[in-house]
Design a protein around this motif. Structure first.
Motif, PDB file in Angstrom:
ATOM      1  N   PHE A   1       9.090  -3.544  -0.738  1.00  0.00           N
ATOM      2  CA  PHE A   1       9.057  -2.145  -1.167  1.00  0.00           C
ATOM      3  C   PHE A   1       8.133  -1.364  -0.227  1.00  0.00           C
ATOM      4  CE2 PHE A   1       9.663  -4.808  -4.965  1.00  0.00           C
ATOM      5  CZ  PHE A   1      10.917  -4.360  -5.364  1.00  0.00           C
ATOM      6  N   PRO A   2       8.630  -1.006   0.950  1.00  0.00           N
ATOM      7  CA  PRO A   2       7.766  -0.382   1.970  1.00  0.00           C
ATOM      8  C   PRO A   2       7.212   0.966   1.534  1.00  0.00           C
ATOM      9  CG  PRO A   2      10.082  -0.230   2.587  1.00  0.00           C
ATOM     10  CD  PRO A   2      10.021  -1.124   1.394  1.00  0.00           C
ATOM     11  N   PHE A   3       5.928   1.189   1.880  1.00  0.00           N
ATOM     12  CA  PHE A   3       5.223   2.458   1.665  1.00  0.00           C
ATOM     13  C   PHE A   3       5.045   2.812   0.194  1.00  0.00           C
ATOM     14  CE2 PHE A   3       7.556   3.028   5.750  1.00  0.00           C
ATOM     15  CZ  PHE A   3       6.448   2.879   6.585  1.00  0.00           C
ATOM     16  N   VAL A   4       5.340   1.882  -0.704  1.00  0.00           N
ATOM     17  CA  VAL A   4       5.104   2.150  -2.122  1.00  0.00           C
ATOM     18  C   VAL A   4       3.640   1.911  -2.468  1.00  0.00           C
ATOM     19  CG1 VAL A   4       5.645   1.415  -4.482  1.00  0.00           C
ATOM     20  CG2 VAL A   4       7.470   1.622  -2.784  1.00  0.00           C
ATOM     21  N   MET A   5       3.063   0.826  -1.931  1.00  0.00           N
ATOM     22  CA  MET A   5       1.688   0.468  -2.255  1.00  0.00           C
ATOM     23  C   MET A   5       0.709   0.737  -1.128  1.00  0.00           C
ATOM     24  SD  MET A   5       2.389  -3.095  -4.313  1.00  0.00           S
ATOM     25  CE  MET A   5       3.905  -3.525  -3.455  1.00  0.00           C
ATOM     26  N   THR A   6       1.188   0.932   0.091  1.00  0.00           N
ATOM     27  CA  THR A   6       0.273   1.102   1.214  1.00  0.00           C
ATOM     28  C   THR A   6       0.982   1.820   2.351  1.00  0.00           C
ATOM     29  OG1 THR A   6      -1.216  -0.081   2.729  1.00  0.00           O
ATOM     30  CG2 THR A   6       0.874  -1.134   2.208  1.00  0.00           C
ATOM     31  N   ASP A   7       0.223   2.084   3.423  1.00  0.00           N
ATOM     32  CA  ASP A   7       0.794   2.748   4.592  1.00  0.00           C
ATOM     33  C   ASP A   7       1.225   1.700   5.611  1.00  0.00           C
ATOM     34  OD1 ASP A   7      -1.603   1.789   5.496  1.00  0.00           O
ATOM     35  OD2 ASP A   7      -2.480   3.743   5.947  1.00  0.00           O
ATOM     36  N   ILE A   8       1.560   2.165   6.827  1.00  0.00           N
ATOM     37  CA  ILE A   8       2.074   1.250   7.841  1.00  0.00           C
ATOM     38  C   ILE A   8       1.025   0.215   8.236  1.00  0.00           C
ATOM     39  CG2 ILE A   8       1.411   2.789   9.735  1.00  0.00           C
ATOM     40  CD1 ILE A   8       4.539   0.523   9.593  1.00  0.00           C
ATOM     41  N   ALA A   9      -0.245   0.597   8.271  1.00  0.00           N
ATOM     42  CA  ALA A   9      -1.302  -0.344   8.627  1.00  0.00           C
ATOM     43  C   ALA A   9      -1.418  -1.441   7.570  1.00  0.00           C
ATOM     44  CB  ALA A   9      -2.636   0.388   8.790  1.00  0.00           C
ATOM     45  N   GLY A  10      -1.308  -1.057   6.311  1.00  0.00           N
ATOM     46  CA  GLY A  10      -1.356  -2.046   5.243  1.00  0.00           C
ATOM     47  C   GLY A  10      -0.164  -2.980   5.270  1.00  0.00           C
ATOM     48  N   MET A  11       0.997  -2.470   5.630  1.00  0.00           N
ATOM     49  CA  MET A  11       2.180  -3.305   5.711  1.00  0.00           C
ATOM     50  C   MET A  11       2.066  -4.308   6.855  1.00  0.00           C
ATOM     51  SD  MET A  11       5.322  -0.708   4.841  1.00  0.00           S
ATOM     52  CE  MET A  11       6.481  -2.054   5.062  1.00  0.00           C
ATOM     53  N   GLN A  12       1.492  -3.867   7.970  1.00  0.00           N
ATOM     54  CA  GLN A  12       1.301  -4.789   9.090  1.00  0.00           C
ATOM     55  C   GLN A  12       0.329  -5.904   8.702  1.00  0.00           C
ATOM     56  OE1 GLN A  12       2.172  -1.502  12.626  1.00  0.00           O
ATOM     57  NE2 GLN A  12       0.097  -2.069  12.110  1.00  0.00           N
ATOM     58  N   LEU A  13      -0.733  -5.566   7.979  1.00  0.00           N
ATOM     59  CA  LEU A  13      -1.674  -6.573   7.501  1.00  0.00           C
ATOM     60  C   LEU A  13      -0.993  -7.504   6.502  1.00  0.00           C
ATOM     61  CD1 LEU A  13      -4.510  -7.759   7.303  1.00  0.00           C
ATOM     62  CD2 LEU A  13      -5.027  -6.036   5.552  1.00  0.00           C
TER      63      LEU A  13
END
Length: 341
Positions: free
Chosen positions: A254-266
């Protein structure tokens, strides 16, 4: 004169169309335009990144999602290097290293047999609910692991063998399976935790078990209750590792629901590293529970294990079960019932 007029009109029209496009890309509208398209690793890209000085290149968009307007973000280069290089090395070392260790162990020790031989009598090890929760988690993990390994190693190992069309189909269906099987896997992790956590609390006995090599190295079998030190380690790897893998996986589903792009990369880094380490650990678990040890598979197969196997690997647990049977039925008949088929 008419030709010159038409030429100038066409040139003016072309210029009027090009000016918004240049503005959309963030390039200057006068002078020599900056070409945003560069070859990865080329001198143009290096010069562009130097000019960025750690910032981002963003354009303008007509939709509310501002994330779509980011053309270049330097952190993405680090993530790409991790996915294409670091994760491949970490996964390869973990998985192939574990396979090599197991091959060497099997060639040197062979299959761990029941030293006293089969007793011909069995004792109940796991009930139907416990086995169902285990197999739901295990089967989901196998598909998740294979489809995940395909994302990391498939381009190097599978693609040259089956070709691009078959590899595309395998990867597509693998991705679909990976996304949907995350839910029963997570449910299985929760159920296993609730059912077995009380029997998997570490204690001093586990230290003695590891010092003795768990009965796999050398001779003799250290005392163990329902779960020995090695099984407790597998339990906590499964529960804690599975929880972190599940959380990071849902962030990616669920992209960008809980975090931004930096959080998704982490999240992807955490998900990738923990997943390959869990695959390596589960390979060892599967080996011991199948071809590596005589009688071990029965625990999750029929739920009934040979009494001598249970006495050798879980002696304290057998004593506890015998005591329960004596208290319930009374007299020597209880002990006989606890070990009867």
């Amino acid at each position: 004169m008419n030709r010159i007029t038409r030429f100038l009109a066409a040139a003016a029209l072309a210029l009027s169309l090009a000016t918004p496009a240049m503005a959309q890309l963030g390039g200057p509208v006068t002078g020599t335009p900056t070409n945003p398209i560069t070859t990865p690793g080329s001198a143009d890209e290096l010069e562009l990144m130097k000019a960025l000085n750690g910032g981002r290149i963003a354009g303008r968009g007509s939709i509310p999602d501002v994330q779509s307007q980011v053309l270049i973000q330097p952190e993405g280069r680090e993530w790409r290097d991790f996915h294409n290089k670091t994760l491949t090395w970490v996964g390869g070392i973990a998985v192939l290293g574990m396979l090599a260790i197991l091959v060497i162990f099997y060639m040197s020790k062979g299959r761990i047999a029941i030293e006293a031989g089969p007793a011909g009598r069995t004792i109940k090890r796991f009930n139907g609910f416990e086995r169902a929760a285990h197999w739901m988690t295990a089967s989901s993990f196998v598909v998740l692991g294979l489809s995940g390994l395909n994302l990391t190693f498939g381009r190097f190992l599978l693609l040259p063998i089956i070709g691009p069309e078959a590899f595309t189909a395998v990867s597509l269906w693998g991705k679909i399976a990976h996304n949907y099987l995350a839910f029963p896997f997570t449910l299985g992790i929760v159920l296993l935790f609730l059912v077995w956590v009380k029997d998997n609390i570490p204690n001093a006995r586990d230290i003695a078990w590891f010092k003795a090599g768990g009965g796999l190295l050398g001779h003799g079998h250290p005392e163990a209750a329902r779960f020995n030190g090695g099984q407790k380690m597998v339990f906590w790897i499964t529960v804690l590792g599975g929880a972190l893998v599940s959380i990071s996986g849902y962030i990616l589903i669920f992209p960008f629901v809980m975090t931004d792009i930096a959080g998704m990369q982490l999240a992807h880094i955490v998900h990738g590293v923990l997943s390959v380490l869990m695959v390596a650990a589960m390979i060892a678990h599967i080996y011991i529970g199948s071809v590596g040890m005589e009688g071990a598979f029965d625990a999750m197969g029929s739920g009934e294990v040979d009494l001598n196997w249970a006495k050798e690997h879980h002696s304290l647990w057998v004593e506890q079960e015998m005591a329960k049977a004596r208290d319930t039925i009374g007299g020597p008949a209880g002990a006989k019932a606890a070990g009867a088929d």
